[in-house]
Design a protein around this motif. Sequence first.
Motif, mmCIF file in Angstrom:
data_model
loop_
_atom_site.group_PDB
_atom_site.id
_atom_site.type_symbol
_atom_site.label_atom_id
_atom_site.label_comp_id
_atom_site.label_asym_id
_atom_site.label_seq_id
_atom_site.Cartn_x
_atom_site.Cartn_y
_atom_site.Cartn_z
ATOM 1 N N GLY A 51 10.727 34.779 -36.382
ATOM 2 C CA GLY A 51 10.246 33.406 -36.419
ATOM 3 C C GLY A 51 10.850 32.619 -37.570
ATOM 4 N N VAL A 52 10.923 33.246 -38.735
ATOM 5 C CA VAL A 52 11.527 32.580 -39.895
ATOM 6 C C VAL A 52 13.003 32.316 -39.652
ATOM 7 C CG1 VAL A 52 12.088 32.836 -42.344
ATOM 8 C CG2 VAL A 52 9.846 33.550 -41.497
ATOM 9 N N SER A 53 13.682 33.300 -39.059
ATOM 10 C CA SER A 53 15.111 33.132 -38.770
ATOM 11 C C SER A 53 15.358 31.971 -37.824
ATOM 12 C CB SER A 53 15.677 34.425 -38.166
ATOM 13 O OG SER A 53 15.574 35.494 -39.069
ATOM 14 N N LEU A 54 14.526 31.868 -36.794
ATOM 15 C CA LEU A 54 14.674 30.762 -35.846
ATOM 16 C C LEU A 54 14.361 29.427 -36.507
ATOM 17 C CD1 LEU A 54 13.057 32.393 -32.671
ATOM 18 C CD2 LEU A 54 15.496 32.047 -33.139
ATOM 19 N N LEU A 55 13.341 29.431 -37.360
ATOM 20 C CA LEU A 55 12.971 28.210 -38.063
ATOM 21 C C LEU A 55 14.096 27.741 -38.976
ATOM 22 C CD1 LEU A 55 10.645 26.172 -38.589
ATOM 23 C CD2 LEU A 55 9.939 27.644 -40.495
ATOM 24 N N LEU A 56 14.745 28.705 -39.639
ATOM 25 C CA LEU A 56 15.841 28.373 -40.552
ATOM 26 C C LEU A 56 17.182 28.266 -39.836
ATOM 27 C CD1 LEU A 56 14.941 30.718 -43.561
ATOM 28 C CD2 LEU A 56 14.460 28.268 -43.325
ATOM 29 N N ARG A 57 17.161 28.515 -38.534
ATOM 30 C CA ARG A 57 18.381 28.490 -37.719
ATOM 31 C C ARG A 57 19.432 29.471 -38.225
ATOM 32 N NH1 ARG A 57 19.125 21.980 -36.379
ATOM 33 N NH2 ARG A 57 17.050 21.709 -35.425
ATOM 34 N N THR A 58 18.949 30.647 -38.607
ATOM 35 C CA THR A 58 19.851 31.705 -39.053
ATOM 36 C C THR A 58 20.560 32.320 -37.852
ATOM 37 O OG1 THR A 58 18.367 32.234 -40.889
ATOM 38 C CG2 THR A 58 19.994 33.910 -40.276
ATOM 39 N N PRO A 59 21.877 32.414 -37.865
ATOM 40 C CA PRO A 59 22.586 33.041 -36.742
ATOM 41 C C PRO A 59 22.166 34.503 -36.592
ATOM 42 C CG PRO A 59 24.100 31.835 -38.162
ATOM 43 C CD PRO A 59 22.805 31.895 -38.898
ATOM 44 N N ARG A 177 28.239 42.863 -41.408
ATOM 45 C CA ARG A 177 28.722 41.492 -41.551
ATOM 46 C C ARG A 177 27.739 40.538 -40.886
ATOM 47 N NH1 ARG A 177 31.942 42.587 -45.674
ATOM 48 N NH2 ARG A 177 33.490 44.209 -45.176
ATOM 49 N N LEU A 178 26.524 40.540 -41.430
ATOM 50 C CA LEU A 178 25.462 39.680 -40.921
ATOM 51 C C LEU A 178 24.806 38.960 -42.084
ATOM 52 C CD1 LEU A 178 23.637 42.153 -38.482
ATOM 53 C CD2 LEU A 178 25.245 40.360 -37.840
ATOM 54 N N ALA A 179 24.185 37.822 -41.783
ATOM 55 C CA ALA A 179 23.372 37.155 -42.801
ATOM 56 C C ALA A 179 22.225 38.085 -43.185
ATOM 57 C CB ALA A 179 22.826 35.839 -42.255
ATOM 58 N N PRO A 180 21.821 38.090 -44.467
ATOM 59 C CA PRO A 180 20.756 39.004 -44.897
ATOM 60 C C PRO A 180 19.502 38.930 -44.036
ATOM 61 C CG PRO A 180 21.769 37.959 -46.803
ATOM 62 C CD PRO A 180 22.357 37.303 -45.593
ATOM 63 N N MET A 181 19.066 37.724 -43.686
ATOM 64 C CA MET A 181 17.866 37.580 -42.868
ATOM 65 C C MET A 181 18.063 38.201 -41.490
ATOM 66 S SD MET A 181 14.729 36.521 -42.683
ATOM 67 C CE MET A 181 14.488 35.300 -43.988
ATOM 68 N N ALA A 182 19.224 37.999 -40.906
ATOM 69 C CA ALA A 182 19.517 38.576 -39.594
ATOM 70 C C ALA A 182 19.563 40.099 -39.674
ATOM 71 C CB ALA A 182 20.840 38.031 -39.064
ATOM 72 N N SER A 183 20.157 40.616 -40.744
ATOM 73 C CA SER A 183 20.261 42.065 -40.908
ATOM 74 C C SER A 183 18.883 42.707 -41.000
ATOM 75 C CB SER A 183 21.074 42.385 -42.171
ATOM 76 O OG SER A 183 21.125 43.774 -42.399
ATOM 77 N N VAL A 184 18.002 42.138 -41.829
ATOM 78 C CA VAL A 184 16.663 42.702 -41.977
ATOM 79 C C VAL A 184 15.879 42.577 -40.678
ATOM 80 C CG1 VAL A 184 14.492 42.556 -43.243
ATOM 81 C CG2 VAL A 184 16.637 42.188 -44.455
ATOM 82 N N THR A 185 16.000 41.449 -40.006
ATOM 83 C CA THR A 185 15.266 41.231 -38.758
ATOM 84 C C THR A 185 15.661 42.255 -37.701
ATOM 85 O OG1 THR A 185 15.098 38.855 -39.209
ATOM 86 C CG2 THR A 185 14.767 39.569 -36.934
ATOM 87 N N TRP A 186 16.966 42.421 -37.501
ATOM 88 C CA TRP A 186 17.439 43.366 -36.501
ATOM 89 C C TRP A 186 17.073 44.801 -36.864
ATOM 90 C CZ3 TRP A 186 18.533 42.575 -31.741
ATOM 91 C CH2 TRP A 186 19.113 41.377 -31.313
ATOM 92 N N GLN A 187 17.277 45.160 -38.125
ATOM 93 C CA GLN A 187 16.985 46.542 -38.524
ATOM 94 C C GLN A 187 15.502 46.855 -38.370
ATOM 95 O OE1 GLN A 187 19.030 48.487 -41.843
ATOM 96 N NE2 GLN A 187 20.150 46.591 -42.198
ATOM 97 N N MET A 188 14.643 45.916 -38.740
ATOM 98 C CA MET A 188 13.216 46.147 -38.619
ATOM 99 C C MET A 188 12.821 46.306 -37.145
ATOM 100 S SD MET A 188 10.729 46.565 -40.798
ATOM 101 C CE MET A 188 11.321 45.727 -42.276
ATOM 102 N N GLY A 189 13.361 45.451 -36.276
ATOM 103 C CA GLY A 189 13.033 45.531 -34.860
ATOM 104 C C GLY A 189 13.546 46.797 -34.202
ATOM 105 N N ILE A 190 14.812 47.131 -34.470
ATOM 106 C CA ILE A 190 15.400 48.342 -33.877
ATOM 107 C C ILE A 190 14.713 49.586 -34.434
ATOM 108 C CG2 ILE A 190 17.505 49.727 -33.727
ATOM 109 C CD1 ILE A 190 19.068 47.053 -33.809
#
Length: 294
Positions: A51-59, A177-190
């Motif tokens: 949700g935060v990533s989408l709000l901040l428009r993080t790729p 090679r990901l934005a920090p927010m994207a990296s944490v989001t994906w790793q937490m979900g996976i």
Amino acid sequence: MTPRTTGLLLLLITAINWGATWPLLKFIMTGLPPLTLRAWGATATALVLLGVSLLLRTPLGVPRGQRGRLVLYALLNITAWMAFGTLALRWLSASEGAILAYTMPVWTALFAWPILGEKPGLGRTLGLLIGFGSVAVLFAGRGAAMGLDKLPGMLLILSSAVLFALCSVLSKRWPLRLAPMASVTWQMGIGALPMLVLAPFIEHADIGSVSGEVWFWFGWMVVFSMGVSYFTWFGALSRLPASTAALGTLLAPVLSVAGASAFLGEPFGLREGGALAGVILAVGLAITQRDRPA
């Protein structure tokens, strides 16, 4: 503020949050079984971060060549660390779990030399010995019988420490090679997925019996111990040598022991205070050292 100073600040925030995690886990386990609470916690954290990533428009797109690496790091950073570490608390106290988990700097230093060429200098070597020695003395002073009854917990917690340390070094050598927010989001979900699948087969969660206090601290853990702390950890790791970042987390078990004393009634005396002083000295030695080529 220099990248190094920023990294040290992020490392301090990480250590504080992770130090609070172990007493919290032990308390939350009075209402939720260990794998379930970690599975639900990681999932909730992933959704909040999404949700935060989408709000901040993080790729959030992951390049094809990064996907295998992302899955591997998620399994080591999230699944192994959380699942093994929390299941170990079935056999260990909060203090014992935290102390054994943070042998992680030893394994990180061992992996960092051949993989990253981070040959430890005298100061970092002394810091490692003093820090690990302080943690060992602290554990020896707990008065716990290290018999076969605690062996499953010990093996689980040490496995989580070794695998997390390996991932810390691998992610320095081959970063995502990901934005920090994207990296944490994906790793937490996976990382949450294997725990979500396995939890119903090995334990039963009686949601109706969970108290409001347990849910409150569960929410706290989701936001701070899991969301904020992983973000600050990856930030620290990107700015500091892997062995220095890992050694800095030795503050966490001492904070865990203090928290367990305050909230769970576990003892805190001269031995714990001496260990705290030793760990602070170890961290100081580590962060004042520069890298040497292998």
